[in-house]
Design an enzyme around this catalytic site. Structure first.
Site, PDB file in Angstrom:
ATOM      1  N   GLY A 204      -2.018 -37.828   9.234  1.00  0.00           N
ATOM      2  CA  GLY A 204      -0.804 -37.093   9.604  1.00  0.00           C
ATOM      3  C   GLY A 204       0.469 -37.664   9.013  1.00  0.00           C
ATOM      4  O   GLY A 204       1.519 -37.718   9.670  1.00  0.00           O
ATOM      5  N   LEU A 205       0.387 -38.093   7.734  1.00  0.00           N
ATOM      6  CA  LEU A 205       1.588 -38.488   6.986  1.00  0.00           C
ATOM      7  C   LEU A 205       2.340 -39.666   7.605  1.00  0.00           C
ATOM      8  O   LEU A 205       3.570 -39.692   7.596  1.00  0.00           O
ATOM      9  CB  LEU A 205       2.548 -37.292   6.816  1.00  0.00           C
TER      10      LEU A 205
ATOM     11  N   CYS B 225      -0.689 -30.777   3.041  1.00  0.00           N
ATOM     12  CA  CYS B 225      -1.287 -31.661   4.046  1.00  0.00           C
ATOM     13  C   CYS B 225      -1.857 -30.822   5.184  1.00  0.00           C
ATOM     14  O   CYS B 225      -1.124 -30.080   5.830  1.00  0.00           O
ATOM     15  CB  CYS B 225      -0.274 -32.659   4.608  1.00  0.00           C
TER      16      CYS B 225
ATOM     17  N   ILE C 232      -7.218 -31.312  -5.931  1.00  0.00           N
ATOM     18  CA  ILE C 232      -6.949 -30.617  -4.679  1.00  0.00           C
ATOM     19  C   ILE C 232      -6.631 -31.623  -3.577  1.00  0.00           C
ATOM     20  O   ILE C 232      -7.094 -32.768  -3.619  1.00  0.00           O
ATOM     21  CB  ILE C 232      -8.173 -29.760  -4.240  1.00  0.00           C
TER      22      ILE C 232
ATOM     23  N   THR D 284      -7.152 -32.291   0.617  1.00  0.00           N
ATOM     24  CA  THR D 284      -8.436 -32.296   1.342  1.00  0.00           C
ATOM     25  C   THR D 284      -8.792 -30.918   1.892  1.00  0.00           C
ATOM     26  O   THR D 284      -7.934 -30.065   2.104  1.00  0.00           O
ATOM     27  CB  THR D 284      -8.376 -33.290   2.507  1.00  0.00           C
TER      28      THR D 284
ATOM     29  N   GLY E 160     -12.929 -36.271  -4.780  1.00  0.00           N
ATOM     30  CA  GLY E 160     -14.267 -36.854  -4.849  1.00  0.00           C
ATOM     31  C   GLY E 160     -14.622 -37.574  -6.126  1.00  0.00           C
ATOM     32  O   GLY E 160     -15.789 -37.889  -6.349  1.00  0.00           O
TER      33      GLY E 160
END
Lengths: 305, 244
Positions: free
Chosen positions: A72-73, A131, A192, A194, A245
């Site tokens: 959460g940043l 996010c 990308i 998540t 990934g």
């Protein structure tokens, strides 16, 4: 001898290996275990205008070949990032820095980019509109082309530095969002972020993450990321930083052949602190194995024509 | 922090669902009791952080409870197998802050790291009282080992099957110590914080971790000095900075 250098919107990097934002802090703690100047660049921890504690814990859950996070940043806010964190990084890192900016309003994105614009070593702004772990900001800007374009236009107006917009995969058509950013003046695309996911705790019959959902990353998402980079490469003509990934030098080449000009490595840093160093080190030998002498020449090489 | 590979020398149950594993290898990065290692378990993506119970120049001992997929796989590993790990993680207890008479207070799987601490405090000439809390005799561990160190060892069990009936806080009035070090489940630590008076203390926290070395911000706790990472800024904190 092979040439590992690449170029991102006019910024030359010695190699394409960049630790992804949120998996490398502000870099200097990794400098305690190896010389981080072997990296092409560093994307620093996502920075917001105000300090943020982030989400309640547990913030981490595991899955096959990856993990979910709902951090959460968490960050100390742009004042302290500029006053304390960047100077510490500068002492041990002599390469271009990518400043990752997040926000909850257009004003916040603009103010943070305006301030990062004045930081000499920051050569690229990476604007995170993706996010998945915060409400009322973050991903909500990145899920529709119009608001993505609006953020892009607003930040482009306050900086001369190249602006890369970091996109979310949690959309129906990522190409439409990428095109909207390009049309609004973006210098590049980072992708990308998540994938939204969740896990349950069978004993409690409740979500494992306190925030219920989290962002999936790690080798599990590599094929999804690669596919999206491949599609967006065909949709836009601005450079792409590919991520999702990546866990080996071979993966770096795949990402670049799909269309990336440089590559970020995220989740692997969390299980293998030397991952970025090792991948950068292995890159020349793997290039030779596949007959590549000039790395930047392979970007998009998997496409027809 | 170092990246290394340990060889399993033994891996045996010592209480219900609790195993003691002796590992041979490089312990050079372990500087203080209360630090941990972060183990790469075959087939699992994230490493597993496990506190060091004791160590010497040739190896270390970890004691872990089987609570999930990682510790389950760990419990099935045989002597001779290699165990890749990051070693010497976290800050550990600062023994310079310990009073001449220090209580080492552990609850359940919070007991093992207190063993290495008690041993080193005794070596430094401190008087040590061990206060160990368990649910019952089933999960009781290391009591004889603490006694063998030569420290006064007090035990409580929630079901009254051994020692004093009740929680570890019931043992507090039984010794006149100047400071304390504690590790255990959060409800125990909270109860301790309320019962121990104004004595200085250090408390080791547990939190679900991602990386174990400060990169992911997965294990952050709010403290009076701002957000702190349990894995890197802790796991040991001065009691004054913690918020309950």
């Amino acid at each position: 001898m092979v040439d590992t250098s690449v170029s991102l919107a006019g910024v030359r990097l010695d190699n394409p290996v960049i630790p992804a934002s949120g998996t490398f802090g502000f870099g200097y703690e990794f400098a305690e275990i190896y010389d981080i100047n072997c990296l092409g660049s560093i994307s620093i921890k996502g920075t917001t205008r105000e300090p943020r504690f982030g989400n309640p814990t547990p913030r981490i859950a595991e899955c096959a070949s990856g993990l979910l996070n709902s951090v959460g940043l968490q960050n100390p806010g742009i004042d302290r990032v500029i006053a304390e964190e960047l100077p510490k990084l500068r002492k041990c890192f002599k390469k271009p820095i990518i400043a990752n900016i997040s926000g909850f309003s257009l004003d916040e994105y603009v103010e943070c980019c305006e301030r990062m614009d004045k930081e000499e070593q920051v050569e690229i702004l990476e604007v995170n509109i993706s996010c998945p772990n915060v409400h009322g900001g973050g991903m909500s800007f990145g899920t529709c082309p119009e608001s993505a374009a609006e953020v892009t236009r607003a930040v482009k107006a306050v900086t001369k530095k190249p602006v890369f917009i970091k996109l979310t995969p949690n959309v129906t058509d990522i190409c439409a969002v990428a095109r909207a950013c390009e049309d609004a003046g973006a210098d590049g695309i980072s992708m990308i972020n998540t994938l939204l996911g969740m896990r349950l705790d069978l004993r409690r019959r409740k979500p494992l993450l306190a925030n219920v959902t989290g962002g999936l990353s790690g080798p599990a998402v590599f094929p999804v990321a690669l596919r999206m980079v491949y599609q967006v490469y065909e949709a836009v003509s601005i450079p792409i930083i590919g991520m999702g990934g990546v866990s080996s030098a071979e993966n770096v080449l795949e990402m670049m052949l799909a269309g990336a000009s440089a590559v970020q490595i995220g989740a692997m840093n969390l299980v293998e602190p030397y991952a970025c160093r090792d991948i950068a080190k292995q890159l020349p030998a793997v290039m030779e194995k596949y007959g590549i002498t000039d790395l930047k020449s392979i970007t998009g090489g998997a496409h027809n024509g | 922090m170092i990246k290394t590979e340990y060889i399993i020398r033994s891996n045996e149950p010592i209480a219900d669902g609790v195993y003691r594993m002796r590992l041979e290898g490089d312990t050079g990065a372990i500087k203080a009791p209360g630090q941990f290692i972060d183990i790469s378990v075959p087939e699992l993506f994230l490493r597993r952080p496990i506190s060091v119970s004791d160590w010497d120049a040739s190896g270390l001992t970890i004691i872990y409870k089987v609570v999930g997929a990682g510790t389950d796989k760990l419990s099935a590993m045989r002597p001779g197998a290699a165990l890749p790990a990051l070693s010497g993680l976290g800050n550990g207890f600062d023994m310079d802050k310990c009073a001449r008479h220090t209580a080492v207070i552990g609850g359940g799987v919070g007991v093992p790291p207190m063993y290495g601490l008690a041993k080193r405090l005794l070596e430094r000439g401190h008087e040590v009282t061990a206060m160990l809390g368990f649910n019952g005799t089933g999960d009781m561990m290391l009591v004889q080992e603490f006694e063998a160190l030569g420290c006064r060892t007090l035990v409580s069990t929630a079901d009254g099957s051994f020692g004093v009936r009740g929680f570890v806080t019931a043992l507090l009035p039984m010794a006149d110590f100047g400071s304390f070090c504690a590790c255990g489940p959060e409800p125990m630590l909270r109860a301790l914080e309320g019962a121990v008076g104004d004595k200085p203390g250090q408390i080791s926290l547990e939190e679900r971790m991602g990386c174990g070395f400060g990169a992911c911000m997965g294990c952050t706790k709010q403290t009076k000095n701002g957000p702190k990472r349990v894995c890197k800024d802790g796991p040991v904190f001065d009691r004054e900075v913690l918020i309950w």
